[in-house]
Design an enzyme around this catalytic site. Sequence first.
Site, short mmCIF file in Angstrom:
data_model
loop_
_atom_site.label_atom_id
_atom_site.label_comp_id
_atom_site.label_asym_id
_atom_site.label_seq_id
_atom_site.Cartn_x
_atom_site.Cartn_y
_atom_site.Cartn_z
N GLU A 35 31.99 -116.19 41.12
CA GLU A 35 32.24 -115.40 40.04
C GLU A 35 33.40 -115.43 39.08
O GLU A 35 33.91 -114.52 38.48
CB GLU A 35 31.72 -113.86 40.27
CG GLU A 35 30.25 -113.89 40.70
CD GLU A 35 29.97 -112.44 41.09
OE1 GLU A 35 30.70 -111.48 40.97
OE2 GLU A 35 28.80 -112.05 41.58
N GLU A 68 23.28 -116.17 43.78
CA GLU A 68 23.25 -114.73 44.34
C GLU A 68 22.55 -113.70 43.54
O GLU A 68 22.47 -113.65 42.37
CB GLU A 68 24.82 -114.23 44.17
CG GLU A 68 25.04 -112.64 44.85
CD GLU A 68 26.50 -112.31 44.90
OE1 GLU A 68 27.16 -112.94 45.27
OE2 GLU A 68 26.62 -111.16 44.55
#
Length: 808
Positions: free
Chosen positions: A188, A271
């Site tokens: 991320e 995810e």
Amino acid sequence: MTWASRWRTPLLTVLTLLAGVLVGAAAPSPAHAAATTSITVDGRAPGPAFDGVGAISGGGGNSRLLADYPEPQRSRLLDYLFKPGYGAALQTLKIEIGGDTNSTDGAEASHEHTRGAVDCDQGYEWWLAEQAKAHNPDIKLYGLAWGAPGWIGGGNFWSQDMIDYLMSWLGCAKKHNLGIDYLGGWNERDWNAGWYKNLKSTLVAKGYGSIKVVAADSGWNVADAMTSDPAFKNAVDIVGVHYPCGYNSAFTSCSSTPTARSLGKPLWASENGSEDLDGSPGLDSGRGAPAVARAINRDYIDGQMTSYINWPVIAALYPNLYFQTDGLSLANQPWSGHYRIGKTTWVTAHTTQFTHPGWRYVDSAKGYLGGDRANGSYVTLKPANNSDYTTVIETVDATADQTATFTVTGGLPAGQVHVWSTNLTSDNSADWFAHTQDVTPSGGKYTLTLHPGHVYTVTTTAGGGKGTATPPPSKSLALPYADNFDTPAGTTSPKYFADMNGAFQTVPCGGGRTGKCLRQMAPTRPIHWTDEKSPNPYTIMGDQTWSNYTVTVDALLEPSSTVDVLGRVGQQGRNNNGLNAYHLLVGDSGAWSIQKSDTNWNWTTLPGASGKTAKPLGAGTWHRISLTMQGSKLSASIDGTKVGEATDASFGSGQAGLGVTDYKTVQFDDFAVSPGTATPSVSGPVTSGIAGKCLDDDRNAGDNGTHAQLWDCNRTDAQVWAWAGGTLTHNGKCLDVAGEGVANGTLVQLWDCNGGAHQQWSPQPDGTLKNVLSGRCLDDPEWKTVNGTQLDVWDCNGGANQQWRLPS
């Protein structure tokens, strides 16, 4: 907040054949005519390859307590995660490449704290990966970093140092006889195209050319960059994005982008996942099992994503951490062996137990029931040889029965199909992942009646199974407790210790001692993933019900440093952005203080609780440090001499811990937590933060299952409660969370006292009363003020409907 219905819906599967009607449990008539969907399962019209359903151990510390579970409970939990035909039967395990830094609810240890010093036994991810492979040899492994040691790239993650670091990690995987299938960049944190190109070329040069590179474990904009940079595109094998259905949402829509779909590469939800292992029974609150049921199907239907990876794999972390119930199962009490298999496990099993990676989607048999996503969704998969097929259907949002008519063609088997069902609106585990019917089609056709709030699997595959292991009851961790760190634990961390920052490992003692000691191993501040303003290393352990006790440890200040002995450790802020706790800080200069911190990392030195020893303690020598908490009295001792005390009532109970005020290699030995004097029981009313309302025993019955409810304060016997040691009792019965539940909306009642964590309550500084097992607060649903409103547990939010004043 929405009140959670407690009605249980019976299993209603009804199969109607063209040649006749096969009826299961009787169903009420729908309120209106059922929608009808025709599904053609055509083996000649396959879509892209299915890459599997998996879950993540990492991001971070969410699997920590699993390794410390006793047998046979540990093996049973592993069975529920990985064993085919038993539980979730995960097809991919994504593991964190540790970096000595907090990465959500804990820190994962690096295999290389300093350049060139590689230790392939650090942490617990290798152990978990080995267990996953032992349970399912076909499982795929995927590595991803959240942070990294500070020596890398002078603080620059996107450096050659980081690529070399990943190569040494892959070398450790070889030593553990583990093949890594997929490798990502920085979780991320977007991407660096040049770095990914270099990573790919290095993998090929080092003999790891079979490992597929995933980019960028972030958003879809990486696809735009790949389109304009052919070399970047060639370096990336899979486009992996996070939360394509929206973060912590209902996952009703799971789109990708036209640019991503045009790349010709597999697209993954690398995810995904939703709060809570169950979700609120009877509701669609957008969390837990209902959301996951939508996403596994809709990732492919909406966005052509061929893999779903759930965050996280298991909630094996302490209940005072922020994401304490996220995962497929709950396992936060290794000392008792208690665990809970969540409904999300069985939602996952509907796909994983009846498919395999490498199967292909059947695009003629995917879509939304009746063409309306509110009715639910369906996808179908088959192997290359057309020997089987599996259709997975969800009707999470449907409000009436529906009919699906299947036509099987194109070389697929037209024989018997097996129907499995999960009733998402039921709290009864017998209604989850139940084999409900076997149906023999007529002329390759059959019809299925679908009921609202369900997940169905219709499959020609044999097998499928539901584990039957029963966990022991929960209980508190008894005091006294001691650990000299000489006894080997399940990992390189001592039993029950969970690192929040830094890396605490058992090593041979220094300073002239024999045996093993606990050492903080990270010598420099890491490349952080989180942004907490107090990133110092610390590790916590123990029970939230501990109240009056002394925590004692021997400390060796190797370089000049300050050690931190923590007590009454309570709620941690999200991503370690604060901690309710007391701290005894002792430096090598002899300076000491008793301080408290809060969930925003505001630190306060308690009045009168600071000073300096007559002589400096010095570096390189051992010293005995103790923090005692008895009621509101706190005291500090160094080398057996009391140096000061303070009075503070902010925190009444919580865990113990050890820390360092900077990244220094301090050692600890002979850790002990000894009980103080029990606080006497006090009786009286428990008043709500809602004016004029009290905690009430329905009709003053005092029987097992009696409702705990809200009522006008009236000074009657029904409102007399006794508070002692973390339990609330009335007429000899304990305030109890029904069924040891952890989901939002689980009701609160009276029950025989049994010492379980579901009957233990921890007062918080904001006036809320947190249940120790679930980490959720005693709650008046929807702020109702009607007499007789039954109380439940819900995510702690500090509202007046969750505030309670205990007897004093």
